[in-house]
Write an enzyme that holds these catalytic residues in place. Structure first.
Site, mmCIF file in Angstrom:
data_model
loop_
_atom_site.group_PDB
_atom_site.id
_atom_site.type_symbol
_atom_site.label_atom_id
_atom_site.label_comp_id
_atom_site.label_asym_id
_atom_site.label_seq_id
_atom_site.Cartn_x
_atom_site.Cartn_y
_atom_site.Cartn_z
ATOM 1 C CG HIS A 114 -1.944 -1.101 1.222
ATOM 2 N ND1 HIS A 114 -3.227 -0.977 0.739
ATOM 3 C CD2 HIS A 114 -1.840 -2.383 1.660
ATOM 4 C CE1 HIS A 114 -3.870 -2.115 0.884
ATOM 5 N NE2 HIS A 114 -3.053 -2.998 1.431
ATOM 6 C CG ASN A 140 -7.809 -4.384 0.879
ATOM 7 O OD1 ASN A 140 -7.159 -3.385 1.150
ATOM 8 N ND2 ASN A 140 -7.271 -5.588 0.812
ATOM 9 C CG HIS A 164 -2.551 -1.290 14.716
ATOM 10 N ND1 HIS A 164 -3.175 -2.512 14.587
ATOM 11 C CD2 HIS A 164 -1.513 -1.489 15.552
ATOM 12 C CE1 HIS A 164 -2.543 -3.405 15.312
ATOM 13 N NE2 HIS A 164 -1.529 -2.818 15.900
HETATM 14 FE FE1 HDE Z 1 -2.478 -4.800 5.417
HETATM 15 N N1 HDE Z 1 -0.654 -4.035 5.891
HETATM 16 N N2 HDE Z 1 -1.824 -6.641 5.923
HETATM 17 N N3 HDE Z 1 -4.214 -5.644 4.769
HETATM 18 N N4 HDE Z 1 -3.124 -3.033 4.800
HETATM 19 C C1 HDE Z 1 -0.303 -2.746 5.739
HETATM 20 O O1 HDE Z 1 0.809 -1.486 7.361
HETATM 21 C C2 HDE Z 1 -0.721 -6.878 6.664
HETATM 22 C C3 HDE Z 1 -4.558 -6.953 4.823
HETATM 23 C C4 HDE Z 1 -4.388 -2.716 4.406
HETATM 24 O O2 HDE Z 1 -3.178 3.486 4.026
HETATM 25 C C5 HDE Z 1 1.027 -2.444 6.362
HETATM 26 O O3 HDE Z 1 1.160 0.704 7.733
HETATM 27 C C6 HDE Z 1 -0.661 -8.282 7.002
HETATM 28 C C7 HDE Z 1 -5.959 -7.142 4.588
HETATM 29 C C8 HDE Z 1 -4.451 -1.321 4.047
HETATM 30 O O4 HDE Z 1 -1.575 3.324 5.520
HETATM 31 C C9 HDE Z 1 1.426 -3.770 7.011
HETATM 32 C C10 HDE Z 1 -1.757 -8.849 6.412
HETATM 33 C C11 HDE Z 1 -6.453 -5.897 4.393
HETATM 34 C C12 HDE Z 1 -3.176 -0.826 4.276
HETATM 35 C C13 HDE Z 1 0.280 -4.668 6.619
HETATM 36 C C14 HDE Z 1 -2.489 -7.813 5.754
HETATM 37 C C15 HDE Z 1 -5.354 -4.968 4.502
HETATM 38 C C16 HDE Z 1 -2.377 -1.911 4.756
HETATM 39 C C17 HDE Z 1 2.021 -1.809 5.454
HETATM 40 C C18 HDE Z 1 -2.165 -10.303 6.411
HETATM 41 C C19 HDE Z 1 -7.902 -5.509 4.088
HETATM 42 C C20 HDE Z 1 -2.682 0.587 4.033
HETATM 43 C C21 HDE Z 1 2.152 -0.386 5.913
HETATM 44 C C22 HDE Z 1 -2.364 -10.818 7.670
HETATM 45 C C23 HDE Z 1 -8.788 -5.804 5.170
HETATM 46 C C24 HDE Z 1 -2.962 1.478 5.205
HETATM 47 C C25 HDE Z 1 1.345 -0.281 7.074
HETATM 48 C C26 HDE Z 1 -2.544 2.886 4.888
HETATM 49 C C27 HDE Z 1 -1.030 -1.807 5.141
HETATM 50 C C28 HDE Z 1 0.234 -5.947 7.003
HETATM 51 C C29 HDE Z 1 -3.653 -8.049 5.003
HETATM 52 C C30 HDE Z 1 -5.531 -3.567 4.311
HETATM 53 C C31 HDE Z 1 2.782 -4.313 6.641
HETATM 54 C C32 HDE Z 1 0.429 -8.931 7.803
HETATM 55 C C33 HDE Z 1 -6.729 -8.476 4.602
HETATM 56 C C34 HDE Z 1 -5.652 -0.562 3.528
HETATM 57 O O5 HDE Z 1 1.507 -3.651 8.401
#
Ligand code: HDE
Length: 680
Positions: free
Chosen positions: A76, A149, A340
């Protein structure tokens, strides 16, 4: 005493105001406040001599510059955000004690960041990908983040696979290609070997993965969460954002062209809409399942690769979010915002979805490296609007000046404060779900059906949407070099639909599956975008005009504007164009600076004095719009031009006298795309 913070719809804005600075008309100083007399030349020993160590101004300026960048988000990275507010329709007290969901007269400030997932920070915005839709509610009980999402399911079921998924979809490490694209071997190899991805892959190969606008896409919390009311009763919940303008998409050819013509297409659209006062709006929807009904479905409600069909579990619309303010500084706000899923308030709790559970670890961890230490909550964009007090101290970039000697719990020197607050007075208490089991690393039996809902999605698509899915698979797999991976994917998706798999096999030269699809027993109309809201508001129309345009044109343009359509004049140069009656129109774009793909519709006016080059340019716009199934209008000379090019008599092409033209054209624009048009 604790300082009282004002909590109202302005509070976040007021809080941010304190940190803003306007450098215009100010004296130039160092960061220590020293006024500077010179900023163009470093301090040298003689005009042609070496620079001196003593030059503190040079050192400060250069050091700061050298440290301007922070690591981009691992996923993202490419995102854009805006401020707004959330208003509740009716109290949700029956389901949750969250304070911001009790009183419809309270406006909760929000900050929303939209993003693509796979691309790096500078990548194009109209790529095929899921979109992040992350909302921070600044509530009086602390920040609540709904980090979702635009697709309601996810590729994997367990967080431990996230690094594998992302390694597979990101550019391949040996040559760092391709950027912001899933059309390559490692992604599809992952898909074929992790078949739980089938359902989300169907979504990402569908039109959902190429939204027309961030204002026209749905948002989903994806996981099952819990709402808990004041009596301690819990319900399972899924969160939805429904865009008031409906859910609309680009077509793939258009999306690819836009990536080059305007890689900032989505942020520009969002920014300009807010600047124009066309505030993007989304309704918050809840799907609710009683705790006792947890096992009543043919899927596991903890499985993040499953959605809850809206026809079975209706979406209750409970409030509206309006984005009404652009950021002042993208780095300070959009880049430094830290979301978060674990930022919750009393009344909102988690489920045991293993993907959600892993996310609860990952988001703080990632901010530590990205924002450089544990004090990122003090950054202006991340600060809650309510007071926060605890015994955490020090660390990189600490801003708070905590007074007094006591920074531990329990203490007597400060009467054991800051003190925990009982649940009855607003202290967060985790829902006391009963949990028992053996320590295992395994997948629940109830998580093992990977294809039923992928098939449900396919069966719910219109014929046009199905065609788009087949083309998307054919494009993506057509870029895959490994024959084995191609074949594995065809074999895998035969489990979803043999019609799909056969056509893709045909397109990529793989062996088609045998067998036929079972008769359709269930579909979910809510999954098809054909059913969405269709409105003309904020649709951009390229109005192609030359000098000597007819005197009726301003009237037509007014009629379009009254319906919220945005006509923008395109001509050969940026000089005003003049009408036969002497009226003038300001030109916003030239054939050189714009392109048909950057508009929702094309209206060719032309004029009898336009030259051949102009006519050709106008027809290029119209032809491209035609191939992208967009509304096309023509009056005056434009009608003759379209006729001569054979573009006139097709669905969504409106030609004619200016009197009835406007109404018919508005109708065509509202329809968004005309799929029943015959395009070769
Ligand atoms: Fe994320 N995801 N994600 N994700 N995600 C990040 O956090 C992660 C997942 C989502 O505009 C990171 O600050 C893991 C699902 C958005 O700043 C990180 C898993 C969904 C955003 C991270 C998922 C999301 C992130 C990278 C699997 C939809 C952007 C930078 C378990 C429900 C937020 C950060 C923004 C961002 C980890 C799966 C949505 C690395 C480990 C499912 C919208 O922490």
């Amino acid at each position: 005493m604790t300082k009282k913070h004002p909590v109202n719809e302005k509070s976040k804005q007021e809080q941010l105001e304190q940190f803003k600075t306007d450098d215009r008309n100010q004296a130039l100083t160092t960061n220590q406040g020293l006024k500077l007399s010179e900023d163009e030349f470093s301090l040298k020993a003689g005009e042609r001599g070496p620079t001196l160590m003593e030059d503190f101004h040079f050192r400060e300026k250069m050091t700061h510059f050298d440290h301007e960048r922070i690591p981009e988000r691992i996923v993202h990275a490419r995102g854009f955000a805006a401020h707004g507010e959330f208003e509740l329709y009716d109290s949700l007290g029956e389901y949750t004690k969250a304070k911001f969901l009790q009183n419809p007269s309270v406006k909760t400030p929000v900050f929303v960041r939209f993003s693509t997932v796979a691309g790096s920070k500078g990548s194009a915005e109209t790529v095929r990908d899921a979109r992040g839709f992350a909302t921070k509610f600044y509530t009086e009980e602390g920040n609540y983040d709904l980090v979702g999402n635009n697709i309601p399911v996810f590729f994997i079921q367990d967080a431990i696979k996230f690094p594998d998924l992302i390694h597979a979809v990101k550019p391949e490490p040996h040559n760092e290609m391709p950027q912001a694209a899933s059309a390559h071997d490692t992604f599809w190899d992952f898909v074929a070997n992790n078949q739980e991805s089938a359902h989300m892959v169907m979504w990402s190969m569908s039109d959902r993965a190429i939204p027309r606008s961030l204002r026209m896409m749905e948002g989903f919390g994806v996981h099952t969460f819990r709402l808990v009311n004041a009596e301690g009763k819990a319900h399972f919940v899924k969160f939805h954002w429904k865009p008031v303008l409906g859910t609309h998409s680009l077509v793939w050819d258009e999306a690819q062209t836009i990536s080059g013509k305007d890689p900032d297409f989505h942020r520009r659209d969002l920014w300009e809409s807010i600047e124009n006062g066309d505030y993007p709006e989304y309704e918050l929807g809840l799907q609710i399942i009683a705790e006792e009904d947890e096992f009543k479905f043919d899927f596991d409600i903890l499985d993040p690769t499953k959605l809850w069909p809206e026809e079975d579990i209706p979406v209750k619309l409970v409030g509206k979010m309006t984005l009404n303010r652009n950021v002042d500084n993208v780095f300070a706000e959009t880049e430094q915002v830290a979301f978060h899923p674990g930022h919750v308030v009393p009344g909102i709790d988690f489920s045991n979805d293993p993907l959600l559970q892993g996310r609860l670890f990952s988001y703080t961890d990632t901010q530590l490296i990205r924002l450089g230490g544990p004090n990122f909550h003090e950054l202006p964009i991340n600060r809650p609007v309510c007071p926060f007090h605890n015994n955490q101290r020090d660390g990189y970039g600490r801003q708070t000046i905590n007074k007094g000697p006591v920074s531990y719990h329990r203490n007597s020197l400060a009467a054991n404060t800051p003190a925990p607050v009982p649940e009855s007075e607003g202290g967060y208490a985790h829902y006391q779900e009963k949990v028992e089991g053996r320590k295992v690393r395994s997948r629940s039996e109830s998580f093992k059906d990977h294809f039923s809902q992928a098939t449900l999605f396919w069966n719910s698509m219109s014929d046009t949407e199905k065609e788009h899915i087949i083309s998307a698979f054919s494009f993506e797999l057509g870029k895959v070099k490994s024959k084995s991976v191609q074949q594995q994917v065809v074999d895998m998706f035969a489990n979803v639909s043999t019609v799909l798999a056969k056509q893709v096999a045909q397109a990529i030269g793989a062996t088609p599956p045998s067998g036929e699809d079972a008769p359709v027993t269930k579909s979910s109309p809510a999954l098809s975008q054909e059913q969405t809201i269709k409105k003309p508001n904020t649709r951009k129309v390229a109005v192609i005009v030359a000098n000597d345009f007819s005197s009726d044109l301003p009237q037509v343009l007014n009629s379009l504007k009254q319906q919220g359509i945005q006509p923008e004049i395109v001509s050969t140069t940026l000089q005003n164009v003049k009408g036969t009656d002497g009226s003038e129109l300001e030109v916003q774009h030239t054939f050189l600076t714009s392109d048909s793909v950057l508009f929702d519709a094309v209206y060719v006016v032309g004029s009898s004095s336009a030259d051949e080059k102009f006519r050709k340019e106008a027809l290029t716009f119209a032809q491209e719009a035609f191939e992208h199934f967009k509304p096309i209008g023509a009056t005056d000379e434009g009608v003759k031009w379209l006729k001569a090019a054979g573009l006139d008599s097709s669905p969504g092409v409106v030609t004619g006298e200016t009197t009835r033209f406007a109404d018919e054209f508005i109708e065509a624009v509202s329809a968004h795309r005309h799929w029943n048009r015959h395009v070769i």
